[in-house]
Write a protein that holds these residues in place. Structure first.
Motif, PDB file in Angstrom:
ATOM      1  N   ILE A 281     -29.898  80.386 -56.569  1.00  0.00           N
ATOM      2  CA  ILE A 281     -30.866  81.267 -56.932  1.00  0.00           C
ATOM      3  C   ILE A 281     -30.423  82.690 -56.609  1.00  0.00           C
ATOM      4  O   ILE A 281     -30.548  83.488 -57.159  1.00  0.00           O
ATOM      5  N   ALA A 282     -29.811  82.806 -55.360  1.00  0.00           N
ATOM      6  CA  ALA A 282     -29.231  84.071 -54.965  1.00  0.00           C
ATOM      7  C   ALA A 282     -28.068  84.714 -55.978  1.00  0.00           C
ATOM      8  O   ALA A 282     -28.172  86.034 -56.182  1.00  0.00           O
ATOM      9  N   LEU A 283     -27.418  83.788 -56.386  1.00  0.00           N
ATOM     10  CA  LEU A 283     -26.408  84.208 -57.479  1.00  0.00           C
ATOM     11  C   LEU A 283     -27.056  84.489 -58.749  1.00  0.00           C
ATOM     12  O   LEU A 283     -26.549  85.601 -59.288  1.00  0.00           O
ATOM     13  N   LEU A 284     -28.324  83.939 -59.215  1.00  0.00           N
ATOM     14  CA  LEU A 284     -28.925  84.365 -60.382  1.00  0.00           C
ATOM     15  C   LEU A 284     -29.648  85.673 -60.106  1.00  0.00           C
ATOM     16  O   LEU A 284     -29.573  86.526 -60.933  1.00  0.00           O
ATOM     17  N   LEU A 285     -29.972  86.022 -58.867  1.00  0.00           N
ATOM     18  CA  LEU A 285     -30.731  87.132 -58.737  1.00  0.00           C
ATOM     19  C   LEU A 285     -29.983  88.368 -58.596  1.00  0.00           C
ATOM     20  O   LEU A 285     -30.070  89.477 -59.148  1.00  0.00           O
TER      21      LEU A 285
ATOM     22  N   GLY B 142     -26.967  88.329 -60.603  1.00  0.00           N
ATOM     23  CA  GLY B 142     -26.915  88.391 -62.022  1.00  0.00           C
ATOM     24  C   GLY B 142     -27.876  89.339 -62.615  1.00  0.00           C
ATOM     25  O   GLY B 142     -27.534  90.428 -63.200  1.00  0.00           O
ATOM     26  N   LEU B 143     -29.134  89.233 -62.052  1.00  0.00           N
ATOM     27  CA  LEU B 143     -30.258  90.077 -62.595  1.00  0.00           C
ATOM     28  C   LEU B 143     -30.032  91.522 -62.324  1.00  0.00           C
ATOM     29  O   LEU B 143     -30.035  92.752 -63.138  1.00  0.00           O
ATOM     30  N   LEU B 144     -29.645  91.885 -60.948  1.00  0.00           N
ATOM     31  CA  LEU B 144     -29.074  92.943 -60.643  1.00  0.00           C
ATOM     32  C   LEU B 144     -28.099  93.597 -61.276  1.00  0.00           C
ATOM     33  O   LEU B 144     -27.846  94.568 -61.762  1.00  0.00           O
ATOM     34  N   ASP B 145     -26.899  92.649 -61.458  1.00  0.00           N
ATOM     35  CA  ASP B 145     -25.792  93.068 -62.339  1.00  0.00           C
ATOM     36  C   ASP B 145     -26.177  93.684 -63.739  1.00  0.00           C
ATOM     37  O   ASP B 145     -25.669  94.694 -64.283  1.00  0.00           O
ATOM     38  N   LEU B 146     -27.127  92.894 -64.466  1.00  0.00           N
ATOM     39  CA  LEU B 146     -27.723  93.401 -65.740  1.00  0.00           C
ATOM     40  C   LEU B 146     -28.483  94.613 -65.523  1.00  0.00           C
ATOM     41  O   LEU B 146     -28.249  95.488 -66.581  1.00  0.00           O
ATOM     42  N   MET B 147     -29.137  94.808 -64.652  1.00  0.00           N
ATOM     43  CA  MET B 147     -29.948  96.086 -64.566  1.00  0.00           C
ATOM     44  C   MET B 147     -29.262  97.153 -64.157  1.00  0.00           C
ATOM     45  O   MET B 147     -29.578  98.012 -64.589  1.00  0.00           O
ATOM     46  N   THR B 148     -28.247  97.029 -63.632  1.00  0.00           N
ATOM     47  CA  THR B 148     -27.266  98.215 -63.215  1.00  0.00           C
ATOM     48  C   THR B 148     -26.098  98.519 -64.326  1.00  0.00           C
ATOM     49  O   THR B 148     -25.281  99.306 -64.270  1.00  0.00           O
ATOM     50  N   GLY B 149     -26.156  97.640 -65.120  1.00  0.00           N
ATOM     51  CA  GLY B 149     -25.052  97.570 -66.497  1.00  0.00           C
ATOM     52  C   GLY B 149     -23.669  97.264 -65.946  1.00  0.00           C
ATOM     53  O   GLY B 149     -22.748  97.222 -66.802  1.00  0.00           O
ATOM     54  N   LYS B 150     -23.791  96.447 -64.941  1.00  0.00           N
ATOM     55  CA  LYS B 150     -22.147  95.791 -64.511  1.00  0.00           C
ATOM     56  C   LYS B 150     -21.789  94.781 -65.405  1.00  0.00           C
ATOM     57  O   LYS B 150     -20.759  94.501 -65.764  1.00  0.00           O
ATOM     58  N   GLY B 151     -22.671  93.595 -65.843  1.00  0.00           N
ATOM     59  CA  GLY B 151     -22.283  92.409 -66.469  1.00  0.00           C
ATOM     60  C   GLY B 151     -21.619  91.695 -65.457  1.00  0.00           C
ATOM     61  O   GLY B 151     -21.971  91.581 -64.351  1.00  0.00           O
ATOM     62  N   GLY B 152     -20.653  90.828 -66.218  1.00  0.00           N
ATOM     63  CA  GLY B 152     -19.876  89.619 -65.208  1.00  0.00           C
ATOM     64  C   GLY B 152     -20.256  88.445 -65.261  1.00  0.00           C
ATOM     65  O   GLY B 152     -21.331  88.155 -66.032  1.00  0.00           O
ATOM     66  N   GLY B 153     -19.728  87.693 -64.523  1.00  0.00           N
ATOM     67  CA  GLY B 153     -20.208  86.120 -64.495  1.00  0.00           C
ATOM     68  C   GLY B 153     -21.503  85.634 -64.204  1.00  0.00           C
ATOM     69  O   GLY B 153     -22.032  84.833 -64.682  1.00  0.00           O
ATOM     70  N   ARG B 154     -21.946  86.616 -63.132  1.00  0.00           N
ATOM     71  CA  ARG B 154     -23.303  86.299 -62.704  1.00  0.00           C
ATOM     72  C   ARG B 154     -24.306  86.703 -63.860  1.00  0.00           C
ATOM     73  O   ARG B 154     -25.435  85.881 -63.878  1.00  0.00           O
TER      74      ARG B 154
ATOM     75  N   ARG C 189     -23.762  86.790 -67.042  1.00  0.00           N
ATOM     76  CA  ARG C 189     -23.749  85.743 -68.234  1.00  0.00           C
ATOM     77  C   ARG C 189     -24.357  84.624 -67.778  1.00  0.00           C
ATOM     78  O   ARG C 189     -24.982  84.108 -68.505  1.00  0.00           O
ATOM     79  N   LEU C 190     -24.155  84.100 -66.619  1.00  0.00           N
ATOM     80  CA  LEU C 190     -24.849  82.705 -66.143  1.00  0.00           C
ATOM     81  C   LEU C 190     -26.502  82.943 -66.270  1.00  0.00           C
ATOM     82  O   LEU C 190     -26.966  82.023 -66.987  1.00  0.00           O
ATOM     83  N   LEU C 191     -26.797  84.148 -66.137  1.00  0.00           N
ATOM     84  CA  LEU C 191     -28.398  84.366 -65.924  1.00  0.00           C
ATOM     85  C   LEU C 191     -28.872  84.320 -67.535  1.00  0.00           C
ATOM     86  O   LEU C 191     -29.846  83.749 -67.830  1.00  0.00           O
ATOM     87  N   LEU C 192     -28.176  85.097 -68.390  1.00  0.00           N
ATOM     88  CA  LEU C 192     -28.304  85.190 -69.829  1.00  0.00           C
ATOM     89  C   LEU C 192     -28.313  83.831 -70.457  1.00  0.00           C
ATOM     90  O   LEU C 192     -29.265  83.364 -71.265  1.00  0.00           O
ATOM     91  N   VAL C 193     -27.101  82.785 -69.894  1.00  0.00           N
ATOM     92  CA  VAL C 193     -27.113  81.471 -70.463  1.00  0.00           C
ATOM     93  C   VAL C 193     -28.493  80.637 -70.321  1.00  0.00           C
ATOM     94  O   VAL C 193     -29.066  80.151 -70.913  1.00  0.00           O
ATOM     95  N   LEU C 194     -28.928  80.765 -68.918  1.00  0.00           N
ATOM     96  CA  LEU C 194     -30.097  80.364 -68.519  1.00  0.00           C
ATOM     97  C   LEU C 194     -31.438  80.813 -69.202  1.00  0.00           C
ATOM     98  O   LEU C 194     -32.207  79.879 -69.445  1.00  0.00           O
ATOM     99  N   VAL C 195     -31.541  81.963 -69.293  1.00  0.00           N
ATOM    100  CA  VAL C 195     -32.480  82.500 -70.277  1.00  0.00           C
ATOM    101  C   VAL C 195     -32.917  81.936 -71.713  1.00  0.00           C
ATOM    102  O   VAL C 195     -33.531  81.377 -72.253  1.00  0.00           O
ATOM    103  N   VAL C 196     -31.398  81.987 -72.253  1.00  0.00           N
ATOM    104  CA  VAL C 196     -31.466  81.566 -73.457  1.00  0.00           C
ATOM    105  C   VAL C 196     -31.672  79.992 -73.520  1.00  0.00           C
ATOM    106  O   VAL C 196     -32.430  79.458 -74.488  1.00  0.00           O
ATOM    107  N   ALA C 197     -31.302  79.325 -72.535  1.00  0.00           N
ATOM    108  CA  ALA C 197     -31.769  77.838 -72.530  1.00  0.00           C
ATOM    109  C   ALA C 197     -33.237  77.384 -72.264  1.00  0.00           C
ATOM    110  O   ALA C 197     -33.736  76.355 -72.743  1.00  0.00           O
ATOM    111  N   SER C 198     -33.786  78.448 -71.951  1.00  0.00           N
ATOM    112  CA  SER C 198     -35.267  78.529 -71.693  1.00  0.00           C
ATOM    113  C   SER C 198     -36.071  78.443 -72.800  1.00  0.00           C
ATOM    114  O   SER C 198     -37.246  78.279 -72.895  1.00  0.00           O
TER     115      SER C 198
END
Length: 180
Positions: free
Chosen positions: A72-76, A78-90, A92-101
């Protein structure tokens, strides 16, 4: 429903949630077992039974959140990475989880009346348990195919999400359908 009946159902939920069997179906069957054994089971409406089942599932969710706190910390992160425009593996994993939902969010809303009323019947539970038990058995006989979670595509995520949608029917195990 009195404390002992609720405690029994909580025990059923706790044991069955982490096995490839339907914990929702076992909660329904647990109520029928209590009634067949002559234990006083209050007359709850289907909506009240579903609310209790959801509350019992929330207890399991609490255990899952504690166990998977690092993920969960990894996913959080990932959210921080998305919000700051970094992207990366974390991220992407969060986005895959959102798509699966997405399928479960849409499908559960559309099927809520069926799931609340008709889907919680013993014949449906019996048939879905039998059918998806056989499907899981066949899947277990196939050669093992391992892939890392990082390799999941958005298409794979939608397939997992669709499987989760099927698993809202009591008798279909969430973990069992995903393994299948």
């Amino acid at each position: 429903m009195d404390f002992l009946n609720t405690a029994f159902l909580a025990l059923v939920q706790g044991v069955t949630e982490f096995l490839p069997i339907s914990s929702s179906a076992h909660l329904i069957l647990g109520r029928h077992l209590l009634a067949a054994l002559g234990f006083a089971v209050s007359a709850m409406t289907p909506q009240e039974e579903l609310a209790l089942d959801i509350a019992l599932h929330v207890g399991s969710l609490g255990a899952v959140l504690v166990y998977f706190r690092r993920d969960i910390a990894l996913l959080l992160g990932g959210l921080l990475d998305l919000m700051t425009g970094k992207g990366g593996g974390r991220a992407r994993l969060l986005l895959v989880l959102v798509v699966a939902s997405i399928p479960i969010v849409i499908g559960a809303f559309l099927a809520k009346d069926f799931i609340t009323n008709d889907g919680r019947s013993i014949p449906i539970i019996a048939w879905t348990t039998l059918i998806f038990g056989v499907v899981l058995w066949f899947a277990d006989r196939r050669p093992e195919h391992k892939s890392e979670i990082e390799a999941l595509s958005f298409r794979d995520a939608l397939i997992v999400g669709a499987a989760q949608l099927v698993a809202i029917i009591p008798g279909v195990s969430r973990s069992g359908i995903c393994m299948t």
